[in-house]
Design an enzyme around this catalytic site. Structure first.
Site, PDB file in Angstrom:
ATOM      1  CB  ALA A 135     -13.367  -5.607  -8.807  1.00 37.84           C
TER       2      ALA A 135
ATOM      3  N   GLY B 260      -7.753  -3.830  -5.613  1.00 37.74           N
ATOM      4  CA  GLY B 260      -8.412  -3.018  -6.638  1.00 37.74           C
ATOM      5  C   GLY B 260      -9.534  -2.180  -6.045  1.00 37.74           C
TER       6      GLY B 260
ATOM      7  NE  ARG C  14       5.624  -8.527  -1.876  1.00 39.77           N
ATOM      8  CZ  ARG C  14       6.323  -8.393  -0.754  1.00 39.77           C
ATOM      9  NH1 ARG C  14       7.440  -9.074  -0.564  1.00 39.77           N
ATOM     10  NH2 ARG C  14       5.905  -7.560   0.205  1.00 39.77           N
TER      11      ARG C  14
ATOM     12  CB  SER D  54      -0.325  -8.245 -10.627  1.00 39.09           C
ATOM     13  OG  SER D  54      -1.535  -7.638 -11.019  1.00 39.09           O
TER      14      SER D  54
ATOM     15  CG  ASP E 101       7.944  -1.935  -0.223  1.00 35.62           C
ATOM     16  OD1 ASP E 101       6.974  -2.606   0.203  1.00 35.62           O
ATOM     17  OD2 ASP E 101       8.520  -2.190  -1.305  1.00 35.62           O
TER      18      ASP E 101
ATOM     19  NE  ARG F 271       3.103  -3.001   4.178  1.00 41.82           N
ATOM     20  CZ  ARG F 271       2.842  -3.865   3.210  1.00 41.82           C
ATOM     21  NH1 ARG F 271       3.836  -4.385   2.505  1.00 41.82           N
ATOM     22  NH2 ARG F 271       1.604  -4.236   2.964  1.00 41.82           N
TER      23      ARG F 271
ATOM     24  CG  HIS G 275       7.043  -4.908  -3.685  1.00 41.07           C
ATOM     25  ND1 HIS G 275       6.912  -4.229  -2.495  1.00 41.07           N
ATOM     26  CD2 HIS G 275       5.899  -5.643  -3.822  1.00 41.07           C
ATOM     27  CE1 HIS G 275       5.756  -4.542  -1.939  1.00 41.07           C
ATOM     28  NE2 HIS G 275       5.124  -5.398  -2.719  1.00 41.07           N
TER      29      HIS G 275
END
Ligand SMILES: NC(=O)c1ccc[n+]([C@@H]2O[C@H](COP(=O)([O-])OP(=O)(O)OC[C@H]3O[C@@H](n4cnc5c(N)ncnc54)[C@H](O)[C@@H]3O)[C@@H](O)[C@H]2O)c1
Ligand SMILES: O=C(O)C[C@H](O)C(=O)O
Length: 308
Positions: free
Chosen positions: A8, A12, A88, A119, A148, A151, A175
Site C-alpha cells: 500500500a 500500490g 533496479r 516489484s 516505458d 514515457r 524493464h
C-alpha cells in the site's frame, strides 16, 4: 470484479486510486505488512469517493490474506524501491524473498487469479512468480512496458512539439536502464513515422531519455515514481477486467517467441479476460532485434541470481 493490490506504498496506493476512479471494479483490497498502513490508505481513498465520483469499495488489510480470497486480479507492488544512483537489479536481494512469499499467499487464497507483477527487478520477479506458483503462463503478467511506452510517448511529443494524443509508440525488452528497446521504427505521429519530423540524432536522444525515464525520476524524487506506474497498472487491470483485448507490451514467459526462451521479458501481448490471450509478433529492424537479444541476456543474468 475483485482486485487485490499488495503493497500500500506509493505505487500500490496510486494503482488502487486509478482503478477506483475508473469505476470498473466492485472491490479493491489493499494489503500491506506494515500495521494499519493499508487500512489507513484505504480509508483515505474511500473519503475521495464522493469527491471523485466512484463506487468501488476499497478496504485495507494488515497481512491478512483471507481478506483477498477469490480475487480475480492480484497486483504485487510490495518491496523496496530504488534510491538515486541504484539500478533496479540491486533490489533483488530483498524483493525476491518478498515476492516469493506474497505470490504464494495470494494464489493460496485466489487459485483462479491473474497476477500482475510490479516489484523490481520486474522481469526477474515475474520469472520468480512462475517458479513459485503453479499458475499457467497466461495468468502471470509483468508490468513495465506499458509504463516505458507512456514515457516514450511523452518524450516523442516533447521532441515533436506535438500533443501526446498525436503520437504513438511502444517499448519492448527488459524493464531496465539498459534493456529497454523503444521501437523507433514503428513510432508515429498521426500514422506518419516520426523520422519524417525529427532528425536521427534527436530520435536517438528520445530513445536514451526513455530508457533512463525511471532513473531520471528517482534522482528528482529521491525514490522511484508512482503516478505513471499506478496509471499503467490500472490500464492493464482494466483491459483484463473489461475484456478489452487491448495490446500492451508486458513481461511474459517466452517459449521461442522472438527467438527467446525460458525468461520473462516485455513483448506486445493482447490482454483480455483470460490474461495474456496472445503474444503478438511484430517486425523489428535489425538494430532492434540485436538490442532485444542483448536485453534478454541482461535479464537472464539477473535471473541467474535467484535462488530457485
Ligand atoms: N514495474 C514497474 O514499472 C515499477 C514502477 C514503479 C515501482 N516499481 C517497484 O514497485 C515496488 C514498490 O515501489 P513503491 O514506490 O510503491 O515502494 P514503497 O516503499 O512506497 O511501498 C512498498 C510497500 O510494500 C510493503 N511491503 C514490504 N514487504 C511486504 C510484504 N512482505 N507484504 C506486504 N507488503 C509489503 C511496504 O510496507 C510498503 O508499504 C518497488 O520494488 C519498485 O521498484 C516498479
Ligand atoms: O525506476 C524505478 O526504479 C521504478 C520503476 O521501475 C520505474 O520505471 O519508474
Amino acid at each position: 470484479m475483485k482486485v487485490t493490490v499488495v503493497g500500500a506504498g506509493a505505487v500500490g496506493a496510486s494503482c488502487a486510486e486509478y482503478i477506483a476512479i475508473k469505476n470498473f471494479a466492485s472491490e479493491v483490497v489493499l494489503l500491506d505488512i506494515k500495521e494499519g498502513y493499508a487500512e489507513g490508505k484505504a480509508m483515505d481513498l474511500m473519503q475521495t469517493a464522493s469527491l471523485n465520483g466512484f463506487d468501488t469499495k476499497i478496504t485495507g488489510s494488515t497481512n491478512d490474506y483471507s481478506k483477498t480470497a477469490n480475487s480475480d486480479i492480484c497486483v504485487i507492488t510490495s518491496g523496496i524501491p530504488r534510491k538515486p544512483g541504484m539500478t533496479r537489479e540491486e533490489l533483488i536481494g530483498i524483493n525476491a524473498g518478498i515476492v516469493k512469499t506474497v505470490s504464494s499467499s495470494l494464489v493460496e487464497h485466489s487459485p483462479n487469479t491473474i497476477l500482475i507483477v510490479v516489484s523490481n527487478p520486474m522481469d526477474t520477479m515475474t520469472y520468480l512468480t512462475h517458479k513459485t506458483t503453479d499458475l499457467p503462463k497466461h495468468r502471470i503478467i509483468g508490468m513495465g512496458g506499458a509504463l516505458d511506452s507512456a514515457r516514450f510517448k511523452y518524450r516523442l511529443a516533447e521532441a515533436l512539439d506535438a500533443p501526446i494524443s498525436d503520437v504513438d509508440g511502444m517499448v519492448i525488452g527488459g524493464h531496465s536502464d539498459k534493456g529497454m528497446v523503444p521501437l523507433t521504427s514503428h513510432a508515429t505521429r498521426n500514422s506518419i513515422n516520426v523520422s519524417e519530423f525529427i532528425s536521427e540524432e534527436r530520435l536517438n536522444q528520445v530513445k536514451e531519455d526513455t530508457k533512463v525515464g525511471g532513473a531520471t525520476l528517482t534522482k528528482l524524487l529521491g525514490t522511484s515514481a508512482w503516478y505513471a506506474p499506478g496509471a499503467a497498472v490500472s490500464g492493464l487491470v482494466q483491459a483484463i477486467a473489461c475484456d478489452q483485448k487491448k495490446m500492451f507490451p508486458c513481461s511474459t514467459l517466452l517459449d521461442g517467441e522472438y527467438g527467446l526462451s525460458d525468461l520473462c521479458i516485455g513483448v506486445p501481448v493482447i490482454l483480455g479476460k483470460n490474461g495474456i490471450e496472445k503474444i503478438v509478433d511484430v517486425p523489428l529492424s535489425d538494430a532492434e532485434k540485436a538490442h532485444l537479444a542483448e536485453s534478454a541476456e541482461g535479464v537472464k543474468k539477473t535471473n541467474g541470481l535467484l535462488e530457485l
